[in-house]
Motif scaffolding. Sequence first.
Motif, PDB file in Angstrom:
ATOM      1  N   SER A 379      13.611  17.051 -50.008  1.00  0.00           N
ATOM      2  CA  SER A 379      13.998  17.969 -48.939  1.00  0.00           C
ATOM      3  C   SER A 379      15.462  18.384 -49.061  1.00  0.00           C
ATOM      4  O   SER A 379      16.327  17.573 -49.394  1.00  0.00           O
ATOM      5  CB  SER A 379      13.772  17.305 -47.580  1.00  0.00           C
ATOM      6  N   GLU A 380      15.727  19.645 -48.788  1.00  0.00           N
ATOM      7  CA  GLU A 380      17.100  20.142 -48.784  1.00  0.00           C
ATOM      8  C   GLU A 380      17.743  19.968 -47.416  1.00  0.00           C
ATOM      9  O   GLU A 380      18.926  20.247 -47.242  1.00  0.00           O
ATOM     10  CB  GLU A 380      17.119  21.615 -49.190  1.00  0.00           C
ATOM     11  N   THR A 381      16.958  19.548 -46.440  1.00  0.00           N
ATOM     12  CA  THR A 381      17.485  19.286 -45.103  1.00  0.00           C
ATOM     13  C   THR A 381      17.213  17.841 -44.725  1.00  0.00           C
ATOM     14  O   THR A 381      16.274  17.217 -45.220  1.00  0.00           O
ATOM     15  CB  THR A 381      16.828  20.199 -44.053  1.00  0.00           C
ATOM     16  N   LEU A 382      18.032  17.310 -43.849  1.00  0.00           N
ATOM     17  CA  LEU A 382      17.834  15.957 -43.351  1.00  0.00           C
ATOM     18  C   LEU A 382      16.703  15.946 -42.334  1.00  0.00           C
ATOM     19  O   LEU A 382      16.337  16.986 -41.786  1.00  0.00           O
ATOM     20  CB  LEU A 382      19.118  15.455 -42.691  1.00  0.00           C
ATOM     21  N   PRO A 383      16.121  14.784 -42.052  1.00  0.00           N
ATOM     22  CA  PRO A 383      15.115  14.714 -40.986  1.00  0.00           C
ATOM     23  C   PRO A 383      15.734  15.127 -39.658  1.00  0.00           C
ATOM     24  O   PRO A 383      16.947  15.015 -39.447  1.00  0.00           O
ATOM     25  CB  PRO A 383      14.728  13.227 -40.972  1.00  0.00           C
ATOM     26  N   CYS A 384      14.903  15.616 -38.757  1.00  0.00           N
ATOM     27  CA  CYS A 384      15.399  15.962 -37.429  1.00  0.00           C
ATOM     28  C   CYS A 384      15.929  14.702 -36.742  1.00  0.00           C
ATOM     29  O   CYS A 384      15.631  13.580 -37.144  1.00  0.00           O
ATOM     30  CB  CYS A 384      14.295  16.609 -36.598  1.00  0.00           C
ATOM     31  N   THR A 385      16.713  14.885 -35.700  1.00  0.00           N
ATOM     32  CA  THR A 385      17.344  13.768 -34.999  1.00  0.00           C
ATOM     33  C   THR A 385      16.427  13.247 -33.893  1.00  0.00           C
ATOM     34  O   THR A 385      15.956  14.018 -33.053  1.00  0.00           O
ATOM     35  CB  THR A 385      18.679  14.212 -34.381  1.00  0.00           C
ATOM     36  N   MET A 386      16.184  11.951 -33.895  1.00  0.00           N
ATOM     37  CA  MET A 386      15.292  11.348 -32.905  1.00  0.00           C
ATOM     38  C   MET A 386      15.824  11.523 -31.489  1.00  0.00           C
ATOM     39  O   MET A 386      16.992  11.234 -31.215  1.00  0.00           O
ATOM     40  CB  MET A 386      15.142   9.854 -33.191  1.00  0.00           C
ATOM     41  N   PRO A 387      14.977  11.961 -30.549  1.00  0.00           N
ATOM     42  CA  PRO A 387      15.399  12.015 -29.149  1.00  0.00           C
ATOM     43  C   PRO A 387      15.387  10.613 -28.550  1.00  0.00           C
ATOM     44  O   PRO A 387      14.739   9.709 -29.088  1.00  0.00           O
ATOM     45  CB  PRO A 387      14.336  12.909 -28.508  1.00  0.00           C
TER      46      PRO A 387
END
Length: 423
Positions: A379-387
Amino acid sequence: MENIGAFLGFWERGAQKRSNFEETASRSVKRWASTTVFLSFFIILFIGSFLYWVNVSVFPGSLLREEIFASKSSEESLGECPEYFRWIHKDLEPWKHTGISREMLERAKAHAQFRLVIINGDAYVEKYKNAYQTRDVFTVWGILQLLRLYPGKVPDLELMFSCGDRPVVKKRDYEGANSTSPPPVFHYCGDQESLDIVFPDWSFWGWAETNIRPWNSILEDIKEGNKRTKWINRAPYAYWKGNPYVSIAREDLMKCNVTDKYQWKTRLYVQDWHKEKKQGFKKSKLADQCTHRYKIYVEGQAWSARAIGRAGSRYMQEKLKMKYVYDYMFHLLIEYAKLLKFEPRIPNEGKKVCAQKLASSQNGLGKRFMVESMVNSSSETLPCTMPPPFEPLSLKAFFENNEMIKRQVEMWEKDSWESLKFG
């Protein structure tokens, strides 16, 4: 469209403040998703122009290990994860204070089709029982794709996985002063009476036995199918097609089909998968089923307005895209790994699995769907941030609202039958 219902069932479970469509869908969802964690934690450090992933794992015996993975400075996150990721916190509550011991894990073996171990980014599987069709194979395939998407970022862990249709860890068996801690079992499904740790089901990567393509492909097919007929020109009925013999709810649904005596404004069809397979799956393509205004899903929910249908389509395209499926898996495994109080190890009968060999071992649609769903680059992006977790009061209100809606629907059902009986 029953398979779309299953997909939505998983992801819709946790939303708390959403549009009308999201709230409606979430009511039908059972308890989904969980994440057990490794006595380790992931910290994102920004040092200069570099982003580092730090995984610090603490094991008995004061053993301290640090694994630092450097990422490109150009990587960016998708932002905060969708609301339904909050259920990861809720589902792991049974082990929040005790952690997960090896004894707990071994008790989970009685329910599992296989054990999965991840060490240094490699996956190992120890098989115990046969799963229905190729559920276990495609579940492992999905996890291998996660490791390819985020190489070196999934922590060491060890888990047990059940591939059945119903929850296996009953909450009532682990209540009371003298009760033991429940065994951690990963599964495709759950409800408020169970403690299974819910994980995305195998069909996100394709269901070869029913010719259901991988989720990314299905989304595109449905988008094209929706364009063929405008909503106003579709048949003004509620539509469902599937196997009604796998649950009481589905059998009850079939009682609402059109008859000479009653006109329920429904069109319900039994899907004979054996016959369909012989005919080459010509009448089971999901993209060809966008011909009615309303769709009835597995749990009995149906579209009730044109606006809700549009909102549902947007939500499915934006919040249920495959990137979020992988991010959900990622955060689930991160949180699960933090809870482990032992060091994962490769079992005696464990076999190392890799994507290329697993795909080459399949034939026909199985192989085709694996090739179609393979992650070809990181992936070129990081995982989304956990709420953060749900606030206790808001979660209490959520469940109370669900019960109120359920009672209202049951009242409507009773009134409807009474009016037919005496009308």
